[in-house]
Design an enzyme around this catalytic site. Structure first.
Site, PDB file in Angstrom:
ATOM      1  N   GLU A 256      -2.196   5.159   2.767  1.00  0.00           N
ATOM      2  CA  GLU A 256      -2.089   3.746   2.385  1.00  0.00           C
ATOM      3  C   GLU A 256      -3.413   3.135   1.930  1.00  0.00           C
ATOM      4  O   GLU A 256      -3.445   2.306   1.015  1.00  0.00           O
ATOM      5  CB  GLU A 256      -1.497   2.917   3.528  1.00  0.00           C
TER       6      GLU A 256
ATOM      7  N   HIS B 194      11.311   4.974  14.232  1.00  0.00           N
ATOM      8  CA  HIS B 194      11.327   5.215  12.776  1.00  0.00           C
ATOM      9  C   HIS B 194      12.055   6.539  12.511  1.00  0.00           C
ATOM     10  O   HIS B 194      11.833   7.521  13.227  1.00  0.00           O
ATOM     11  CB  HIS B 194       9.878   5.303  12.310  1.00  0.00           C
TER      12      HIS B 194
ATOM     13  N   HIS C  42       4.592   4.756  14.000  1.00  0.00           N
ATOM     14  CA  HIS C  42       5.092   5.721  13.006  1.00  0.00           C
ATOM     15  C   HIS C  42       4.041   6.185  12.011  1.00  0.00           C
ATOM     16  O   HIS C  42       4.368   6.902  11.061  1.00  0.00           O
ATOM     17  CB  HIS C  42       6.249   5.098  12.229  1.00  0.00           C
TER      18      HIS C  42
ATOM     19  N   ASP D 124       0.804  -1.227   0.000  1.00  0.00           N
ATOM     20  CA  ASP D 124       0.000   0.000   0.000  1.00  0.00           C
ATOM     21  C   ASP D 124       0.834   1.273   0.000  1.00  0.00           C
ATOM     22  O   ASP D 124       0.377   2.330   0.413  1.00  0.00           O
ATOM     23  CB  ASP D 124      -0.899  -0.010   1.244  1.00  0.00           C
TER      24      ASP D 124
ATOM     25  N   ARG E  69       1.409   8.131   9.871  1.00  0.00           N
ATOM     26  CA  ARG E  69       1.219   9.552   9.592  1.00  0.00           C
ATOM     27  C   ARG E  69       0.045  10.133  10.379  1.00  0.00           C
ATOM     28  O   ARG E  69       0.105  11.236  10.897  1.00  0.00           O
ATOM     29  CB  ARG E  69       0.946   9.683   8.083  1.00  0.00           C
TER      30      ARG E  69
ATOM     31  N   GLU F 209      -0.561  -8.788  -1.814  1.00  0.00           N
ATOM     32  CA  GLU F 209      -1.285  -8.235  -0.646  1.00  0.00           C
ATOM     33  C   GLU F 209      -2.429  -7.337  -1.122  1.00  0.00           C
ATOM     34  O   GLU F 209      -2.638  -6.227  -0.627  1.00  0.00           O
ATOM     35  CB  GLU F 209      -0.341  -7.480   0.302  1.00  0.00           C
TER      36      GLU F 209
HETATM   37  N1  UDP Z   1      10.888  -4.026  11.395  1.00  0.00           N
HETATM   38  C1  UDP Z   1      12.278  -4.163  11.493  1.00  0.00           C
HETATM   39  N2  UDP Z   1      12.959  -3.359  12.379  1.00  0.00           N
HETATM   40  C2  UDP Z   1      12.327  -2.436  13.152  1.00  0.00           C
HETATM   41  C3  UDP Z   1      10.921  -2.301  13.052  1.00  0.00           C
HETATM   42  C4  UDP Z   1      10.231  -3.117  12.142  1.00  0.00           C
HETATM   43  O1  UDP Z   1      12.870  -5.000  10.820  1.00  0.00           O
HETATM   44  O2  UDP Z   1      13.006  -1.753  13.918  1.00  0.00           O
HETATM   45  C5  UDP Z   1      10.162  -4.850  10.403  1.00  0.00           C
HETATM   46  C6  UDP Z   1       9.049  -5.672  11.005  1.00  0.00           C
HETATM   47  O3  UDP Z   1       9.490  -6.983  11.264  1.00  0.00           O
HETATM   48  C7  UDP Z   1       7.988  -5.682   9.919  1.00  0.00           C
HETATM   49  C8  UDP Z   1       8.275  -4.435   9.114  1.00  0.00           C
HETATM   50  O4  UDP Z   1       9.541  -3.954   9.508  1.00  0.00           O
HETATM   51  O5  UDP Z   1       8.172  -6.773   9.045  1.00  0.00           O
HETATM   52  C9  UDP Z   1       7.212  -3.404   9.376  1.00  0.00           C
HETATM   53  O6  UDP Z   1       7.545  -2.240   8.757  1.00  0.00           O
HETATM   54  P1  UDP Z   1       6.716  -0.917   8.967  1.00  0.00           P
HETATM   55  O7  UDP Z   1       6.129  -0.925  10.324  1.00  0.00           O
HETATM   56  O8  UDP Z   1       7.606   0.186   8.539  1.00  0.00           O
HETATM   57  O9  UDP Z   1       5.594  -1.003   7.857  1.00  0.00           O
HETATM   58  P2  UDP Z   1       4.103  -1.551   7.823  1.00  0.00           P
HETATM   59  O10 UDP Z   1       4.135  -2.996   8.186  1.00  0.00           O
HETATM   60  O11 UDP Z   1       3.282  -0.736   8.765  1.00  0.00           O
HETATM   61  O12 UDP Z   1       3.698  -1.343   6.405  1.00  0.00           O
END
Ligand code: UDP
Length: 370
Positions: A131, A240, A207, A95, A209, A117
């Protein structure tokens, strides 16, 4: 078949890596990878961990850039590449602005799009922003819709997408987690922070927005309240690098005892920490999917989720950003001592193989969950 896989952010790298490897293992496919570098610092370590070589980097991120500015660069950069090189299909995941805009660029050039996805819906265009719009728009221009769950398939059917273009595969993020979990179990590395005997660990990520500003402040106050009331509790919060998040976390939580603000963790360190956590608080989509693989229940720091399977299965609970609600529900989970037993509704580690099967044969013998 020549495929272009486009990756922009940390979660796309994690969730596309198993698919790129599965495609590269199959002689029917020739796979190239292009990154937009929508995330620059967060992305590179993920690409390295998964051994993903990028054939092109469009370098689209600039400090303080607007969504329109980013979209413009992704669209122009991808269009240029699609004119110079021939691809039969273009693969995007999730997304992000990268996913939607790369899909649009392919659509304009008549290249078939595979959306990994597909079909996730929070039902509210403003949450998560942007997203929810990105994922809907990517679905509109996609040829194949790879839905991770039956619920996502039902969302697509309700919106009128033909069932023969929807394939329920499970989430490729769970494939990645299985890869990393094996590695983490083989390597006896310590956690990113030292914990005394009897300590309990809360893992926090926040994190989104829509939480910038007051939402992140309220989350911060809830974390302080929890550590004040629970002297055994340590909070590990990999922050983040987005300046809005970093500033709020440092201002609210910097220097607080037992609140550990760390740089983003490497994926194996994150997985290791998740496996050890007594409590998980997050607004991340991926973490909602990953936590139940380790039997962990999650408090979701958002008002809506596009991942209702966890709520239905009792592995996740929406708590929003209300300080008191976060504290109450965190304390309720901390009171449940002993191993947690949530079960993942999101995948079984074979999503990438199912996607490869569809790309190769046009059909899926055994959808995820059937
Ligand atoms: N993640 C990581 N290190 C961190 C925080 C998250 O490797 O310090 C990984 C986590 O395992 C997950 C992904 O990053 O697979 C999530 O990323 P994010 O939260 O940025 O994106 P979202 O899932 O919300 O799209």
């Amino acid at each position: 078949m020549r495929l272009l896989v486009v990756i922009g952010t940390r979660p796309e790298a994690i969730k596309l890596a198993p698919l790129v490897h599965a495609l590269r293992d199959n002689p029917a496919f020739s796979v190239a990878v292009c990154t937009t570098s929508q995330h620059s610092d967060l992305l590179q370590p993920m690409l390295e961990f998964f051994g993903l070589h990028c054939d092109w980097d469009l370098h689209c991120m600039r400090a303080g850039q607007t969504l329109a500015g980013l979209s413009q660069k992704v669209l122009a950069g991808l269009d240029d590449l699609l004119v110079r090189e021939h691809f039969d299909r273009l693969v995007v995941q999730g997304d992000t602005t990268t996913a939607f805009v790369a899909a649009l660029a392919a659509f304009y050039r008549g290249v078939a799009v595979d959306h990994i996805e597909a079909g996730l819906r929070s039902g509210d265009l403003q949450h998560p922003f942007p997203e929810e719009a990105n994922r809907r728009l990517a679905d509109v221009v996609a040829a194949n819709l790879f839905a991770p769950t039956e619920g996502a398939r039902q969302n697509l059917l309700r919106e009128g997408y033909p069932s023969e273009r929807i394939f329920v595969t499970g989430n490729t993020g769970i494939d990645a987690l299985w890869l990393a979990r094996g590695l983490v179990e083989r390597e006896a590395r310590p956690l990113p922070i030292a914990l005394e005997r009897g300590a309990r660990l809360a893992l926090v990520t926040a994190h989104r927005r829509e939480s910038f500003g007051p939402g992140l402040e309220r989350i911060g106050r809830a974390l302080i309240h929890l550590t004040d009331r629970h002297p055994e509790l340590h909070i590990l919060y990999p922050v983040h690098p987005n300046p809005n998040v970093l500033a709020a976390a440092t201002r609210t939580l910097g220097g607080r005892v037992r609140i550990h603000l760390l740089d983003p963790l490497s994926y194996p360190d994150f997985v290791r920490t998740l496996a050890a956590a007594d409590l998980v608080l997050t607004d991340s989509g991926g973490v909602q999917e990953e936590a139940p693989v380790f039997g962990k229940r999650v408090l979701v720091l958002r008002e809506t989720t596009e991942r209702p399977e966890g709520i239905a299965a009792g592995t996740a609970e929406l708590v929003g950003t209300d300080e008191q609600r976060i504290v109450d529900r965190a304390e309720a989970l901390l009171a449940l001592h002993g191993p947690q037993t949530a079960v993942s509704p999101y995948g079984d580690g074979h999503a990438s193989q199912r996607i490869v099967e569809v790309l190769q044969t046009g059909a899926l013998a055994q959808p995820f969950g059937s």
